[in-house]
Design an enzyme around this catalytic site. Structure first.
Site, PDB file in Angstrom:
ATOM      1  N   LEU A  48       0.869  -1.276  -0.006  1.00 47.45           N
ATOM      2  CA  LEU A  48      -0.090  -0.179   0.211  1.00 47.45           C
ATOM      3  C   LEU A  48       0.727   1.341  -0.022  1.00 47.45           C
ATOM      4  O   LEU A  48       1.781   1.345   1.000  1.00 47.45           O
ATOM      5  CB  LEU A  48      -0.845   0.108   1.323  1.00 47.45           C
ATOM      6  CG  LEU A  48      -2.045   0.868   1.109  1.00 47.45           C
ATOM      7  CD1 LEU A  48      -3.023   0.462   0.054  1.00 47.45           C
ATOM      8  CD2 LEU A  48      -3.051   0.702   2.797  1.00 47.45           C
ATOM      9  N   ASP A  49       0.915   2.266  -1.128  1.00 50.51           N
ATOM     10  CA  ASP A  49       1.548   3.335  -1.055  1.00 50.51           C
ATOM     11  C   ASP A  49       1.556   3.863   0.195  1.00 50.51           C
ATOM     12  O   ASP A  49       0.565   4.193   0.930  1.00 50.51           O
ATOM     13  CB  ASP A  49       1.061   4.126  -2.260  1.00 50.51           C
ATOM     14  CG  ASP A  49       1.396   3.522  -3.495  1.00 50.51           C
ATOM     15  OD1 ASP A  49       2.027   2.783  -3.768  1.00 50.51           O
ATOM     16  OD2 ASP A  49       0.912   4.207  -4.734  1.00 50.51           O
ATOM     17  N   PRO A  50       2.696   4.804   0.451  1.00 45.19           N
ATOM     18  CA  PRO A  50       2.728   5.606   1.660  1.00 45.19           C
ATOM     19  C   PRO A  50       1.454   6.847   1.652  1.00 45.19           C
ATOM     20  O   PRO A  50       1.193   6.980   2.667  1.00 45.19           O
ATOM     21  CB  PRO A  50       3.998   6.347   1.617  1.00 45.19           C
ATOM     22  CG  PRO A  50       4.820   5.409   0.793  1.00 45.19           C
ATOM     23  CD  PRO A  50       4.096   4.821  -0.085  1.00 45.19           C
ATOM     24  N   LEU A  51       1.303   7.318   0.403  1.00 46.27           N
ATOM     25  CA  LEU A  51       0.306   8.165   0.564  1.00 46.27           C
ATOM     26  C   LEU A  51      -1.257   7.602   0.522  1.00 46.27           C
ATOM     27  O   LEU A  51      -2.364   8.215   0.296  1.00 46.27           O
ATOM     28  CB  LEU A  51       0.182   9.041  -1.049  1.00 46.27           C
ATOM     29  CG  LEU A  51       1.485   9.917  -0.768  1.00 46.27           C
ATOM     30  CD1 LEU A  51       1.469  10.875  -2.288  1.00 46.27           C
ATOM     31  CD2 LEU A  51       1.493  10.754   0.337  1.00 46.27           C
ATOM     32  N   ALA A  52      -1.303   6.354   0.555  1.00 48.00           N
ATOM     33  CA  ALA A  52      -2.603   5.768   0.823  1.00 48.00           C
ATOM     34  C   ALA A  52      -2.766   5.107   2.101  1.00 48.00           C
ATOM     35  O   ALA A  52      -1.708   4.855   2.990  1.00 48.00           O
ATOM     36  CB  ALA A  52      -2.561   4.441  -0.225  1.00 48.00           C
TER      37      ALA A  52
END
Length: 312
Positions: A48-52
């Site tokens: 899961l992306d850091p911005l998610a």
């Protein structure tokens, strides 16, 4: 000198369905959970992306052997597309490369959604973990290299408008298969509509078989660890949030075994599958003993044949 074979941590097994905070990387989240639970092994089922934010399934101990079954599960994301700009990373972090004053209506958005449902070809974002000649695409992009990523087949099970808060954005929900990039969806829909777009908010709410009801906030775990500084007390408080290793096997045929048959399977031997509704053939199945995962294998000619045996 340390003795060979000694493993750091305790042999705890199970799943933590973490509500990953915004701005935290998946690898950092796994390391934090491994430390909190004092686990020997830990791994996640789908970056899961850091911005998610949202659902990050983390496997501890023997549960790491079941990660592929969760990785293959359908995923649900709720996301916001902001119109008017295309960015290098297809999300908030990237530099703006294209702009438009056009803004789509609900009817225009709904008209293009069928182009993005079913089995489609999708080009992953330039800033992604895809490997090109052994290098990560995002590393090449950051070095200024020209990055060309081939389109790949992905499956979109559904794509719905949740709300349109203003003319500049739309909130959507997608249910998709393995390997789908939501950032690519935003980019491609924006191009299709002639207005450009990027992801300004992204939250994962489901990775089958885990859903929002299973979510555990990291702050809850950290607060309990602070309340219980002694490791024994901390583990007792935290372990209540663990789901069994077998929870990853939902949707796959189960063979429930009595103790005699379970002992045969522990030794790697096949056993007869009993029960009126028991399958005669299954390319994948799992055996349980006292409700816990014992082995993963196949059913052939009415026999369960173990391929991987778990501690039980």
């Amino acid at each position: 000198m340390a003795r060979r074979g000694n493993k750091k941590g305790r042999p705890v097994s199970g799943w933590i369905v973490l509500d990953k905070p915004y701005r935290m990387g998946s690898t950092d989240a796994v390391a934090k959970i491994k430390w909190l639970f004092g686990a020997q092994k830990a791994g996640h089922a789908g970056t899961l992306d850091p911005l998610a934010s949202g659902l990050l399934p983390i496997a501890l101990g023997d549960a790491t052997k079941t990660v592929p079954y969760v990785m293959d599960g359908a995923k649900v994301y709720r996301f916001t597309i902001t119109w008017g700009e295309e960015r290098t990373t297809d999300d908030l972090e990237g530099a703006v490369v294209k702009t438009s004053d056009n803004r789509p209506t609900r009817e225009q958005i709904e008209a293009v959604l069928p182009n993005y449902t079913g089995v489609i070809m999708q080009v992953p974002p330039t800033y992604s973990a895809i490997k090109i000649a052994g290098e990560r695409a995002y590393d090449l992009a950051r070095e200024g290299a020209e990055v060309e990523i081939a389109a790949r087949e992905v499956e979109i099970l559904r794509l719905d408008i949740v709300e349109i808060p203003n003319a500049d954005s739309v909130v959507m929900e997608v249910e998709c298969g393995k390997g789908t990039y939501v950032r690519s969806l935003a980019r491609d829909i924006g191009r299709d509509l002639g207005c450009y777009g990027y992801i300004s908010d992204l939250r994962r709410t489901e990775v089958y078989p885990f859903a929002e009801a299973n979510l555990v906030p990291l702050d809850t775990l950290l607060a309990l660890a602070e309340e219980h500084p002694e490791p024994v007390d901390r583990f007792a408080a935290l372990d209540q949030f663990l789901l069994g290793t077998e929870s990853a096997m939902e949707g796959i045929p189960e063979v429930a075994l009595h103790e005699d048959a379970a002992q045969r399977v522990r030794l790697g031997n096949p056993v007869i599958v009993r029960g009126r509704d028991a399958p005669v053939e299954a390319p994948e199945a799992w055996a349980s003993a006292r409700g816990r995962l014992l082995a993963i294998g196949v059913i052939e000619q009415g026999m369960f044949k173990p391929k991987r045996v778990f501690g039980a």
